[in-house]
Design an enzyme around this catalytic site. Structure first.
Site, mmCIF file in Angstrom:
data_model
loop_
_atom_site.group_PDB
_atom_site.id
_atom_site.type_symbol
_atom_site.label_atom_id
_atom_site.label_comp_id
_atom_site.label_asym_id
_atom_site.label_seq_id
_atom_site.Cartn_x
_atom_site.Cartn_y
_atom_site.Cartn_z
ATOM 1 N N GLU A 27 0.826 -1.207 0.000
ATOM 2 C CA GLU A 27 0.000 0.000 0.000
ATOM 3 C C GLU A 27 0.867 1.268 0.000
ATOM 4 O OE1 GLU A 27 -3.675 1.913 2.661
ATOM 5 O OE2 GLU A 27 -2.425 0.324 3.493
ATOM 6 N N LYS A 48 -8.813 2.429 -3.003
ATOM 7 C CA LYS A 48 -9.199 1.847 -1.715
ATOM 8 C C LYS A 48 -10.614 2.274 -1.361
ATOM 9 C CE LYS A 48 -7.307 1.405 3.003
ATOM 10 N NZ LYS A 48 -6.150 1.772 3.864
ATOM 11 N N CYS A 55 -5.499 -2.997 1.822
ATOM 12 C CA CYS A 55 -5.462 -3.036 3.282
ATOM 13 C C CYS A 55 -6.840 -3.181 3.917
ATOM 14 C CB CYS A 55 -4.717 -1.818 3.822
ATOM 15 S SG CYS A 55 -4.039 -2.097 5.497
#
Length: 598
Positions: free
Chosen positions: A41, A116, A156
Site C-alpha cells: 500500500e 481503496k 489493506c
C-alpha cells in the site's frame, strides 16, 4: 502461472528510492518467471505519508515518478504499485482531493487504477483526512490459455470488514464479498498494516476465514520496516480457497516470494512458509530492534546516545540499540549523583562492558550544588521536595542533549509505559530524547523481555542472531552468563533522587499497576469492573487520577515506538484540560507537577 509478493521497506517521501525497490523486485520476479507482482500500500511514497499528501507538489512528483517507473519495469510483467492519485472530480462532488490507489502497470504504461474503498479513522489511522473512498468491485483479467484469470484488487482495510469473522461490520460494504459476487478467481491485497502484539496471528485468522468463506484464494502483501512511531512487520501471506496457509514471508525483513497458481485446480499451490516468532517476547524484541534501526537511519543518524542509570529500563534500551545499530554506534552516559548507589554505577558499567558499547561518566553532584546555590534566595523557607529531586533529572537531560548536539547522536529516551501512564517521569529530564524506545512496554513486560533476552543469549539460541545479537551472544559467553546483569533484574526499581527511594514508595506494585493500566488503557474498563476483578478501590482511584493528570507530559514525549494496539501517541487523543471524573471521588484541582513526578 506465478504471482510474486514483494515485501518492501519504503522510506516516506523518498520517491526515487522507493521506485527503485519496486523496480528491483520486478526484475527479480521476472527472472523467477512470475506474471504478476504485488507490492504494498502506497509503496511509492511510503506509508503513512500523513500531511505530505496536502502538498500538491508531492502528489505531482509521485505521478511523474510512477510514469518513469512504468517505462523501466519489465514490459510483460503486470506490476501493482501503491500510490496516491488525484481525484479529478473532488470539487464537483465535494469529495477529498485524493484516492489511495493501486496502479496496474504493464507494457510501459498504467493500464488500470484501483482505489481503496474502506478508509480507517481509528487508532493511528486518519485516511478520511486525505482520501475519497473508491467504488468497487475492482478487478483485472490476465489471459491464461483459452480463458482469462480474473484478479480482484483490494487495499489493506478493504479486507477488514468480514461480518462473519468480526461479528458485525464497521462499514456498510464488504469489498471481498462484492468481489466474490463478481466471480473473481483470486483476490490480492496491498497492505500497510502496522505491527502490534499478536496482530500477525489475527491477520492470518481473518484472511483464512475470508478465503474459506468465499472459496477464493487470497494473496496478501504487507509493508515491512518502521516509519516514525509505526513498525510494520511484513509477514506477507497467501491462502488457498480452503483457507489454508500456502506461503508466508519472514517477519521484520524485506523479501520476495513467488506463489504458483494452478489453473486446473483453480487454486494456489503450496509454497515456502517462513516461521513466525516463537513467542510474544521475540516478536516485541524484533519489532523494537527494527523500529530503532529504521528510525535512526531514516532520520539521518548513525549513532545513538543513552543515559545509563544501572536500572532495567536503560539496560533494555541499550541492548536494543546495540542490536539495532551495532555496539560501536552506541554511547552510554553514566551520571551519578550523591544519591546514586554504588551498585547502580557498577551495574551500568557491567552492562556497558557486556554490550561492548562506549561509555563516559559525568558526575552531577557539583551541578546540583550550583543549582541549590542559585535557587537558594527564592527557595528560602521552603522544604526540599519534588522540585529539588527533578532538578537532578533535568541536569541529566541537559547533559544528554549536549552530547547529542555536539556529536550528532540520536538521544534515545528510556521511560516505560507504566511510568508514562502515571506521570512518574520528568519533563525536560528523563523524557528528553528523539525516540521513546520502550514507552509502549509496561514495566512488567520490560522485566519479561529482559528475562527472555538473557535466556536466548545464554542458551546460544540462534533465533535472535539475525537481529544482530549473534556477536553479542558470543561476547556475553566470554564475559558473563547474561546480557542484562542479574543484579539489574533483581534489585527494586528506583529513581534514586533521594536516600533510600524506591518506585513503590509512590506507586502500587508494578504487577498491580500494570493490570489496572491494561484494564483502563486497553480494555476501557470501569472502576466497578476493576474493583470486581479484585483491585482495591482506593488504588484504582489513585491510578486513574494520575493517568488523567499526566496527559500534559505525554503530549510532550518523543515519538513512541508502537507495539500494542493502544499506545500513547497518535492513537491516544485525550484532552489535557479535562475534568471528566464521573467515576472518581470529588477532585481537588492542584498543579499537575505536584501530583507525581520522579
Amino acid at each position: 502461472m506465478k504471482f510474486a509478493i514483494a515485501q518492501l521497506n519504503p522510506t516516506i517521501g523518498d520517491l526515487a528510492h522507493n521506485a527503485q525497490q519496486v523496480l528491483d523486485a520486478a526484475r527479480q520476479a521476472d527472472r523467477l518467471g512470475a506474471q504478476v507482482l504485488i507490492t504494498t500500500e502506497l509503496v511509492l511514497c511510503g506509508y503513512p505519508p500523513r500531511d505530505l499528501l496536502l502538498q500538491p507538489s508531492f502528489i505531482a512528483a509521485m505521478a511523474r515518478q510512477l510514469d518513469t517507473l512504468a517505462t523501466e519495469l519489465p514490459p510483460h510483467l503486470a506490476v501493482l504499485v501503491g500510490y496516491a492519485s488525484a481525484n479529478p472530480k473532488a470539487r464537483y462532488h465535494g469529495e477529498k482531493p485524493l484516492f489511495n490507489s493501486t496502479a496496474l502497470i504493464q507494457r510501459g504504461q498504467v493500464q488500470q487504477v484501483f482505489h481503496k474503498q474502506l478508509l480507517p479513522t481509528y487508532d493511528v489511522f486518519d485516511e478520511h483526512r486525505y482520501f475519497a473512498p473508491g467504488q468497487g468491485p475492482s478487478s483485472f483479467t490476465i489471459p491464461l490459455g483459452d480463458w482469462g484469470l480474473r484478479v480482484g484488487v483490494t487495499i489493506c482495510e478493504d479486507l477488514w470488514n468480514d461480518e462473519e469473522f468480526w461479528g458485525g461490520r464497521s462499514y456498510p460494504r464488504n469489498p471481498i464479498a462484492d468481489l466474490a459476487d463478481d466471480h473473481v478467481d483470486v483476490v490480492i491485497n496491498l497492505s500497510a498494516s502496522p505491527y502490534s502484539v499478536n496482530k500477525a496471528q489475527l491477520r492470518a485468522s481473518m484472511l483464512a476465514h475470508s478465503a474459506a468463506r468465499f472459496r477464493c484464494p487470497i494473496l496478501y502483501a504487507n509493508q515491512v520496516g518502521a516509519n516514525d512511531d509505526l513498525i510494520f512487520d511484513g509477514t506477507s501471506m497467501a491462502f488457498n480457497r480452503q483457507g489454508e496457509l500456502v506461503a508466508r514471508l519472514p517477519s521484520y525483513q524485506a523479501g520476495l516470494a513467488v506463489v504458483e497458481y494452478d489453473p486446473i485446480q483453480r487454486d494456489l499451490c503450496p509454497g515456502d512458509i517462513a516461521p513466525l516468532p516463537a513467542d510474544e517476547n521475540e516478536a516485541i524484541w524484533s519489532a523494537l530492534v527494527l523500529g530503532v534501526r529504521d528510525y535512526t537511519h531514516k532520520c539521518g543518524f548513525s549513532k545513538a546516545v543513552i543515559g545509563l542509570s544501572g536500572g532495567i529500563d536503560s539496560a533494555l534500551v541499550a541492548a536494543i540499540a546495540a542490536a539495532a545499530l551495532g555496539p560501536a554506534n552506541v554511547l552510554g552516559i553514566l551520571m551519578p549523583s550523591p544519591y546514586s548507589s554504588d551498585h547502580s554505577v557498577t551495574d551500568a558499567l557491567a552492562l556497558a562492558q557486556t554490550l561492548g558499547i562506549a561509555h563516559q561518566t559525568l558526575a552531577i553532584g557539583p551541578l546540583m550544588a550550583d543549582y541549590d546555590q542559585v535557587l537558594a534566595p527564592l527557595f528560602t523557607g521552603t522544604s526540599s521536595g519534588i522540585a529539588e529531586e527533578n532538578i537532578q533529572s533535568r541536569i541529566r537531560g541537559n547533559l544528554l542533549m549536549a552530547v547529542s548536539n555536539k556529536f550528532g547522536h540520536l538521544l534515545l529516551s528510556t521511560g516505560n509505559k507504566s511510568e508514562m501512564a502515571v506521570g512518574y517521569c520528568t519533563l525536560y529530564g528523563d523524557m528528553n530524547g528523539g525516540l521513546a524506545v520502550i514507552a509502549d512496554l509496561p514495566k512488567t513486560r520490560v522485566y519479561a523481555l529482559c528475562g527472555w533476552l538473557n535466556r536466548q543469549v545464554g542458551s546460544g539460541n540462534g533465533a535472535v542472531a539475525p537481529l544482530a545479537l549473534g556477536e553479542l551472544s558470543e561476547r556475553v559467553s566470554n564475559i558473563t552468563d547474561a546480557l542484562i546483569p542479574q543484579n539489574i533484574l533483581a534489585k527494586p526499581p528506583s529513581a534514586e533522587l533521594k536516600p533510600g527511594q524506591v518506585d513503590q514508595d509512590s506507586l502500587p506494585p508494578y504487577d498491580v499497576l500494570d493490570d489496572i493500566l491494561d484494564r483502563l488503557v486497553q480494555r476501557h474498563e470501569s472502576v466497578a469492573d476493576m474493583v470486581a476483578a479484585g483491585h482495591d478501590a482506593a488504588v484504582v482511584d489513585k491510578v486513574l487520577r494520575l493517568v488523567s493528570r499526566a496527559e500534559f507530559k505525554r503530549r510532550q514525549t518523543p515519538p513512541v515506538l508502537k507495539v500494542t494496539d493502544r499506545a500513547f501517541g497518535l492513537g491516544w487523543r485525550m484532552p489535557i484540560a479535562n475534568r471528566w471524573k464521573s467515576e472518581l471521588k470529588p477532585l481537588t484541582i492542584e498543579p499537575a507537577e505536584q501530583l507525581l513526578e520522579a
